[in-house]
Design a protein around this motif. Structure first.
Motif, PDB file in Angstrom:
ATOM      1  N   LEU A 113       0.831  -1.200   0.000  1.00  0.00           N
ATOM      2  CA  LEU A 113       0.000   0.000   0.000  1.00  0.00           C
ATOM      3  C   LEU A 113       0.868   1.254   0.000  1.00  0.00           C
ATOM      4  O   LEU A 113       1.755   1.402   0.849  1.00  0.00           O
ATOM      5  CB  LEU A 113      -0.922   0.017   1.227  1.00  0.00           C
ATOM      6  CG  LEU A 113      -1.840   1.237   1.377  1.00  0.00           C
ATOM      7  CD1 LEU A 113      -2.843   1.312   0.235  1.00  0.00           C
ATOM      8  CD2 LEU A 113      -2.557   1.218   2.727  1.00  0.00           C
ATOM      9  N   ALA A 114       0.592   2.157  -0.961  1.00  0.00           N
ATOM     10  CA  ALA A 114       1.296   3.439  -1.042  1.00  0.00           C
ATOM     11  C   ALA A 114       0.267   4.556  -1.089  1.00  0.00           C
ATOM     12  O   ALA A 114      -0.822   4.409  -1.661  1.00  0.00           O
ATOM     13  CB  ALA A 114       2.188   3.492  -2.278  1.00  0.00           C
ATOM     14  N   LEU A 115       0.630   5.696  -0.473  1.00  0.00           N
ATOM     15  CA  LEU A 115      -0.280   6.830  -0.390  1.00  0.00           C
ATOM     16  C   LEU A 115       0.389   8.075  -0.985  1.00  0.00           C
ATOM     17  O   LEU A 115       1.608   8.226  -0.930  1.00  0.00           O
ATOM     18  CB  LEU A 115      -0.674   7.114   1.054  1.00  0.00           C
ATOM     19  CG  LEU A 115      -1.362   5.997   1.834  1.00  0.00           C
ATOM     20  CD1 LEU A 115      -1.655   6.453   3.264  1.00  0.00           C
ATOM     21  CD2 LEU A 115      -2.648   5.559   1.146  1.00  0.00           C
ATOM     22  N   ASN A 116      -0.454   8.964  -1.497  1.00  0.00           N
ATOM     23  CA  ASN A 116       0.018  10.256  -1.992  1.00  0.00           C
ATOM     24  C   ASN A 116      -1.019  11.299  -1.625  1.00  0.00           C
ATOM     25  O   ASN A 116      -2.213  11.104  -1.872  1.00  0.00           O
ATOM     26  CB  ASN A 116       0.220  10.219  -3.506  1.00  0.00           C
ATOM     27  CG  ASN A 116       0.735  11.545  -4.064  1.00  0.00           C
ATOM     28  OD1 ASN A 116      -0.001  12.517  -4.165  1.00  0.00           O
ATOM     29  ND2 ASN A 116       2.005  11.560  -4.439  1.00  0.00           N
ATOM     30  N   LEU A 117      -0.575  12.394  -1.036  1.00  0.00           N
ATOM     31  CA  LEU A 117      -1.472  13.481  -0.672  1.00  0.00           C
ATOM     32  C   LEU A 117      -0.878  14.795  -1.158  1.00  0.00           C
ATOM     33  O   LEU A 117       0.276  15.111  -0.873  1.00  0.00           O
ATOM     34  CB  LEU A 117      -1.676  13.542   0.848  1.00  0.00           C
ATOM     35  CG  LEU A 117      -2.571  14.688   1.361  1.00  0.00           C
ATOM     36  CD1 LEU A 117      -3.999  14.539   0.842  1.00  0.00           C
ATOM     37  CD2 LEU A 117      -2.566  14.747   2.885  1.00  0.00           C
ATOM     38  N   ALA A 118      -1.669  15.554  -1.927  1.00  0.00           N
ATOM     39  CA  ALA A 118      -1.232  16.854  -2.445  1.00  0.00           C
ATOM     40  C   ALA A 118      -2.279  17.897  -2.086  1.00  0.00           C
ATOM     41  O   ALA A 118      -3.489  17.603  -2.051  1.00  0.00           O
ATOM     42  CB  ALA A 118      -1.032  16.791  -3.959  1.00  0.00           C
ATOM     43  N   ALA A 119      -1.827  19.123  -1.812  1.00  0.00           N
ATOM     44  CA  ALA A 119      -2.739  20.196  -1.430  1.00  0.00           C
ATOM     45  C   ALA A 119      -2.243  21.507  -2.009  1.00  0.00           C
ATOM     46  O   ALA A 119      -1.051  21.673  -2.316  1.00  0.00           O
ATOM     47  CB  ALA A 119      -2.850  20.295   0.092  1.00  0.00           C
ATOM     48  N   ILE A 120      -3.180  22.460  -2.150  1.00  0.00           N
ATOM     49  CA  ILE A 120      -2.849  23.764  -2.701  1.00  0.00           C
ATOM     50  C   ILE A 120      -3.662  24.849  -2.024  1.00  0.00           C
ATOM     51  O   ILE A 120      -4.822  24.629  -1.637  1.00  0.00           O
ATOM     52  CB  ILE A 120      -3.095  23.820  -4.230  1.00  0.00           C
ATOM     53  CG1 ILE A 120      -2.658  25.177  -4.792  1.00  0.00           C
ATOM     54  CG2 ILE A 120      -4.557  23.548  -4.554  1.00  0.00           C
ATOM     55  CD1 ILE A 120      -2.726  25.271  -6.303  1.00  0.00           C
ATOM     56  N   TYR A 121      -3.049  26.013  -1.862  1.00  0.00           N
ATOM     57  CA  TYR A 121      -3.748  27.240  -1.487  1.00  0.00           C
ATOM     58  C   TYR A 121      -3.287  28.317  -2.456  1.00  0.00           C
ATOM     59  O   TYR A 121      -2.079  28.504  -2.668  1.00  0.00           O
ATOM     60  CB  TYR A 121      -3.439  27.656  -0.052  1.00  0.00           C
ATOM     61  CG  TYR A 121      -3.979  29.035   0.278  1.00  0.00           C
ATOM     62  CD1 TYR A 121      -5.348  29.243   0.483  1.00  0.00           C
ATOM     63  CD2 TYR A 121      -3.130  30.130   0.355  1.00  0.00           C
ATOM     64  CE1 TYR A 121      -5.846  30.500   0.759  1.00  0.00           C
ATOM     65  CE2 TYR A 121      -3.612  31.398   0.636  1.00  0.00           C
ATOM     66  CZ  TYR A 121      -4.977  31.575   0.836  1.00  0.00           C
ATOM     67  OH  TYR A 121      -5.469  32.834   1.094  1.00  0.00           O
ATOM     68  N   TYR A 122      -4.245  29.018  -3.051  1.00  0.00           N
ATOM     69  CA  TYR A 122      -3.909  30.053  -4.034  1.00  0.00           C
ATOM     70  C   TYR A 122      -4.768  31.275  -3.785  1.00  0.00           C
ATOM     71  O   TYR A 122      -5.986  31.173  -3.626  1.00  0.00           O
ATOM     72  CB  TYR A 122      -4.143  29.534  -5.452  1.00  0.00           C
ATOM     73  CG  TYR A 122      -4.092  30.593  -6.532  1.00  0.00           C
ATOM     74  CD1 TYR A 122      -3.014  31.464  -6.645  1.00  0.00           C
ATOM     75  CD2 TYR A 122      -5.132  30.728  -7.451  1.00  0.00           C
ATOM     76  CE1 TYR A 122      -2.965  32.436  -7.627  1.00  0.00           C
ATOM     77  CE2 TYR A 122      -5.091  31.685  -8.447  1.00  0.00           C
ATOM     78  CZ  TYR A 122      -4.021  32.536  -8.536  1.00  0.00           C
ATOM     79  OH  TYR A 122      -3.982  33.505  -9.505  1.00  0.00           O
ATOM     80  N   LYS A 123      -4.108  32.435  -3.755  1.00  0.00           N
ATOM     81  CA  LYS A 123      -4.792  33.694  -3.515  1.00  0.00           C
ATOM     82  C   LYS A 123      -4.197  34.756  -4.441  1.00  0.00           C
ATOM     83  O   LYS A 123      -2.993  34.779  -4.685  1.00  0.00           O
ATOM     84  CB  LYS A 123      -4.621  34.126  -2.056  1.00  0.00           C
ATOM     85  CG  LYS A 123      -5.069  35.547  -1.752  1.00  0.00           C
ATOM     86  CD  LYS A 123      -4.685  35.942  -0.347  1.00  0.00           C
ATOM     87  CE  LYS A 123      -4.906  37.434  -0.098  1.00  0.00           C
ATOM     88  NZ  LYS A 123      -4.015  38.273  -0.961  1.00  0.00           N
ATOM     89  N   ARG A 124      -5.083  35.596  -4.979  1.00  0.00           N
ATOM     90  CA  ARG A 124      -4.637  36.738  -5.783  1.00  0.00           C
ATOM     91  C   ARG A 124      -5.650  37.850  -5.669  1.00  0.00           C
ATOM     92  O   ARG A 124      -6.866  37.609  -5.724  1.00  0.00           O
ATOM     93  CB  ARG A 124      -4.483  36.338  -7.256  1.00  0.00           C
ATOM     94  CG  ARG A 124      -3.774  37.389  -8.107  1.00  0.00           C
ATOM     95  CD  ARG A 124      -4.228  37.315  -9.553  1.00  0.00           C
ATOM     96  NE  ARG A 124      -5.605  37.764  -9.714  1.00  0.00           N
ATOM     97  CZ  ARG A 124      -6.320  37.584 -10.825  1.00  0.00           C
ATOM     98  NH1 ARG A 124      -5.796  36.945 -11.837  1.00  0.00           N
ATOM     99  NH2 ARG A 124      -7.562  38.032 -10.892  1.00  0.00           N
TER     100      ARG A 124
END
Length: 840
Positions: free
Chosen positions: A190-201
């Protein structure tokens, strides 16, 4: 030649010139899965471009909208906001407008899952391995048929290797972007991947009323993946994602463009003229006599809005893919998904300084459940694939059409046919006109209709804040298909591909007719009449009818289609391939989720399905021992019953145009002249136009469009369809000799020749040719553990408009749309900043 054209031409010239220099380095080709098998892109006999994650990072591609900077033939516009107003076109062809009833001409698929509308597809790119852009109809292998092309986004798979990545950016306009990713094995299987983003303009449009800035962006989201390998021949992958967008609504810059003196006088002498004067880029000049000519200036970022705007999106979904290697030769793939997209929008719909029309708390929801199964194997010299696809889709829309505080003033102005405001004309109703105007404004009057309803002695104005109607639409549909895609390798050089797909669609559409919300029954009767739908018995009723209760509908569509592809390819050498292909795509008949479709009474709420037949000739080559790639595609596309969606400033009118065509070529080159130097160039010539077979119905296409198309579209180019598109990229990396680091520099230019940005082809909406240049310069460690870069987007601060459309608030009574005020959604100005990336 414009400055923008020169910039793009110089960059392209530099790229080709370097090709003749020193010893070359060999290019590594990309493996793609466009035909549901892993193949070298240079051997796939279709028009396709593959963009790697590294290539997109170098070109500052952060979301689907940015792909057009480096992908040939692709144009993405987000004029009314990337929450609901995203439009995707390939070779100049796409679905116009944000009418949720229409399916997209260019489909977007994320890890094999169909995003059922462009609004649900214009997402930030998180943990993406590559993006494949397929041009031309996709009528066999992709879950949902599309007529113009497809964008396939493939996420990075979780692996057992542990790594983390953090990227932080800051820049002008208050830009802040934080992206993070963590990956690794939890157990041996079992392998996991977690990605996240915050973007403001921050926004770049200034409201003249209070100085606040609009068009701000505020996004965050995540994507989580789990990859389970319980046995050597079975793999299960689960992907869940969530996106939240809370933007300030994409406001438009209001401009007046008219050859009618009375249009300009109406603005000058209107009680609202103070606010109008604030937003014009130059003074409104009136000639002493004859016609007026007020030019539009799209370089002023001034707006005037009347209430807070919101544009919120919640988008989430989950998918599961099971891959079973049955016996080392045959394999079975199953992809299941559930997606839910919700938006809340409040828009100052008239886009003018007048508080005329409001669309507050409009809501839409897209829900989609899909299931796809593919069985593939090799039998002797044939790679065969069979499969089935099922989709269950629900679209709901609550569309408000209500008035603001200035509605009575503006309606009096619009209905005043023969003179400017303050000097009433004599063509309204049967009472000399002035009494009708007085009734609208709540003044004592002798209008017979107003007397009959007690509105003659001085009352509140006819149109009050919040008066109007709330429309509710719903469509539910299911799509089922079975397909096969088979490749016969005749010998080492020749291959024959045959693909077929049978599609069956059912759709059920309902419309409640709208819920009237008027401050008084008498005012509603005077404005809307007493019949359903409203009869054009008075000037008020005929003009205001769109904001009155309409006849409801409850209709069903059922249709079948057969689509597919056939091609033959020839490989005289390992590095050269030629192919000829035919393909057919299909876009289902849509429900028009807009009340305008039955202004004259109840008719069918849908139009015909759209078909595209495409013929291509292509050459794929790797030259100089694989150190240069040159690909050429010639195409001819013929659209039948092209779905034309035209905006008149208030509503969308949808109809079929008998034929449309797209003819041209695409030339793509990639060269690595020196170690560390890569040159990418593409040139697209796409003559995308309406057919010449509309003489019998032109100039008016249909009664609904008679005033919407000021230019007969016979032989005219489609909206948002530049004749020429050029993409040029330069990427160079070299050792610096200190800190064990490498320096790098990259530039990407996208040039588009002139094109019309209005769905009605109004010549005042023509966008001259321009070029956008992005670039970055920086340094990174030789082991890629850290990187710092200065970036610039739209470096030369090119002013351009994304979409232009009619603005009805200041259009004089009876004026064709070519003589009306218009508004534009301007493109983003220049931004600059710094990015720091850490990788472990």
């Amino acid at each position: 030649m414009t400055l923008g054209t020169l910039r793009a031409a110089v960059l392209a010239g530099v790229s080709f010139a370097v090709f003749s220099t020193a010893a070359l380095a060999q290019i590594e080709t990309v493996v793609v899965t466009a035909e549901k098998r892993s193949e070298n892109i240079q051997t796939v006999p279709i028009a396709i471009t593959a963009l790697s994650g590294e290539q997109m990072r170098a070109a500052q591609v952060h979301d689907v909208n940015d792909l057009q900077q480096i992908a040939p033939s692709l144009l993405v516009s987000t004029g009314s906001g990337d929450t609901t107003g995203g439009l995707v076109r390939i070779r100049g062809v796409g679905t116009t407008g944000n009418n949720a009833g229409l399916e997209a001409s260019v489909g977007v698929f994320v890890d094999g899952v169909y995003r059922n509308r462009s609004a649900a597809a214009l997402e930030d790119l998180l943990a993406v391995e590559r993006v494949e852009v397929l041009r031309g109809p996709q009528g066999t292998l992709f879950g949902k048929n599309t007529t113009a092309g497809a964008i396939s986004i493939i996420s990075t798979k979780p692996t057992q290797e542990f790594y983390t990545t953090l990227s932080v950016s800051g820049g002008t306009l208050g830009t802040a972007r934080v992206m993070g990713e963590i990956n690794g094995g939890v157990t041996d299987t079992l392998a996991l991947n977690l990605a996240a983003i915050y973007y403001k303009r921050d926004g770049f449009l200034t409201d003249v009323n209070d100085g606040h800035h609009s068009n701000a962006r505020n996004h965050y989201g995540f994507k989580g993946q789990a990859l389970w390998d319980p046995t050597s021949n079975l793999q299960v992958r689960v992907i869940a994602d969530y996106t939240q967008k809370a933007d300030s609504s994409s406001d438009a810059v209001y401009k007046l463009y008219s050859t009618r003196t009375e249009d300009l006088q109406d603005v000058i002498f209107s009680p609202l003229s103070l606010n109008f004067g604030k937003v014009f880029a130059q003074p409104v000049l009136l000639p002493s006599s004859g016609s007026a000519n007020q030019s539009a200036n799209f370089q002023a970022y001034h707006i005037s809005t009347n209430f807070p705007r919101v544009s919120d999106v919640n988008d989430w979904g989950i998918s599961g893919q099971v891959d079973w290697d049955i016996d080392g030769n045959a394999s079975l793939t199953s992809i299941s998904s559930y997606r839910d997209f919700k938006s809340l929008d409040s828009t100052d719909t008239d886009y003018s300084p007048a508080d005329f029309i409001r669309a507050q708390n409009g809501r839409s929801e897209l829900r989609n459940i899909t299931q796809e199964v593919q069985l593939k194997a090799n039998w002797h010299s044939v790679d065969w694939l069979v499969g089935g696809f099922y989709s269950d889709e629900t679209v709901r829309a609550l569309v408000p059409g209500t008035f603001g505080t200035d509605a009575s003033l503006v309606w009096a102005h619009i209905l005043n046919e023969t003179g400017f405001f303050g000097v009433p004309g004599a063509a309204i109703g049967t009472d000399g006109g002035s009494q009708t105007l007085k009734c609208i404004l709540g003044l004592p009057n002798t209008n017979a209709l107003c007397i009959a309803h007690g509105l003659n002695l001085g009352n509140a104005p006819i149109f009050g804040l919040g008066d109007g109607v709330l429309w509710s639409f719903k469509t539910h549909g299911n799509s089922m298909s079975v397909f096969t895609h088979d490749v016969w390798h005749i010998d080492d050089q020749w291959s024959l591909t045959v693909g077929l797909r049978y599609n069956h669609e059912n759709k059920h559409g309902t419309f409640d007719g709208g819920v009237p919300v008027w401050h008084s029954a008498a005012a509603q009767v005077v404005a809307c009449g007493t019949t359903d739908p409203p009869a054009a018995s008075t000037a008020i009723t005929s003009s205001v009818a769109i904001f009155c209760h309409r006849a409801p509908y409850n209709q069903v569509i059922s249709q079948e289609s057969l689509t597919g592809t056939g091609n033959v390819s020839w490989k005289p050498t390992d590095r050269l391939m030629f192919y000829a292909s035919y393909s057919r795509g299909y876009k289902a008949a849509p429900f028009n989720l807009d009340p305008s479709w039955h202004n004259a009474g109840a008719v069918n709420a849908f139009v015909k399905a759209e078909y595209d037949d495409n013929i291509e000739l292509g050459a794929r080559s790797q030259l100089f021992d694989g150190r240069a790639i040159v690909n050429l595609t010639l195409f001819h596309e013929r659209f039948r019953d092209f779905q034309l969606n035209t905006f008149n400033g208030l509503t969308f009118a949808v109809t079929n145009f008998k034929h449309a065509f797209a003819d041209g070529f695409e030339l793509e080159t990639t060269v690595e002249p020196l170690d560390g130097l890569t040159l990418n160039n593409s040139v697209t010539y796409a003559d995308s136009q309406y057919g010449h077979d509309a003489v019998s119905i032109c100039p008016p296409l249909t009664p609904a469009l008679s005033l919407l198309i000021p230019v007969c579209p016979n032989g005219q180019r489609l909206t948002q369809a530049p004749l020429w598109t050029i993409n040029s990229g330069v990427n160079y990396t070299t050792p610096l000799g200190f800190w064990s680091s490498n320096g790098f520099i990259s530039f990407n230019a996208n040039y588009r020749s002139s094109y019309n940005t209005g769905s009605d082809l109004n010549p005042n909406k023509l966008q001259p040719g321009f070029a956008l240049v992005n670039g970055q310069i920086g340094m990174r460690s030789s082991d890629d553990m850290w990187e710092v870069a200065l970036f610039g987007r739209n470096i030369f601060n090119e002013h351009y408009n994304v979409v232009a459309f009619n603005t009805p608030a200041e259009q004089a009574f009876g004026a064709l749309s070519v003589n009306s005020a218009i508004s534009v959604f301007p493109g983003d100005p220049a931004t600059y900043g710094l990015t720091l990336t850490l990788h472990e």
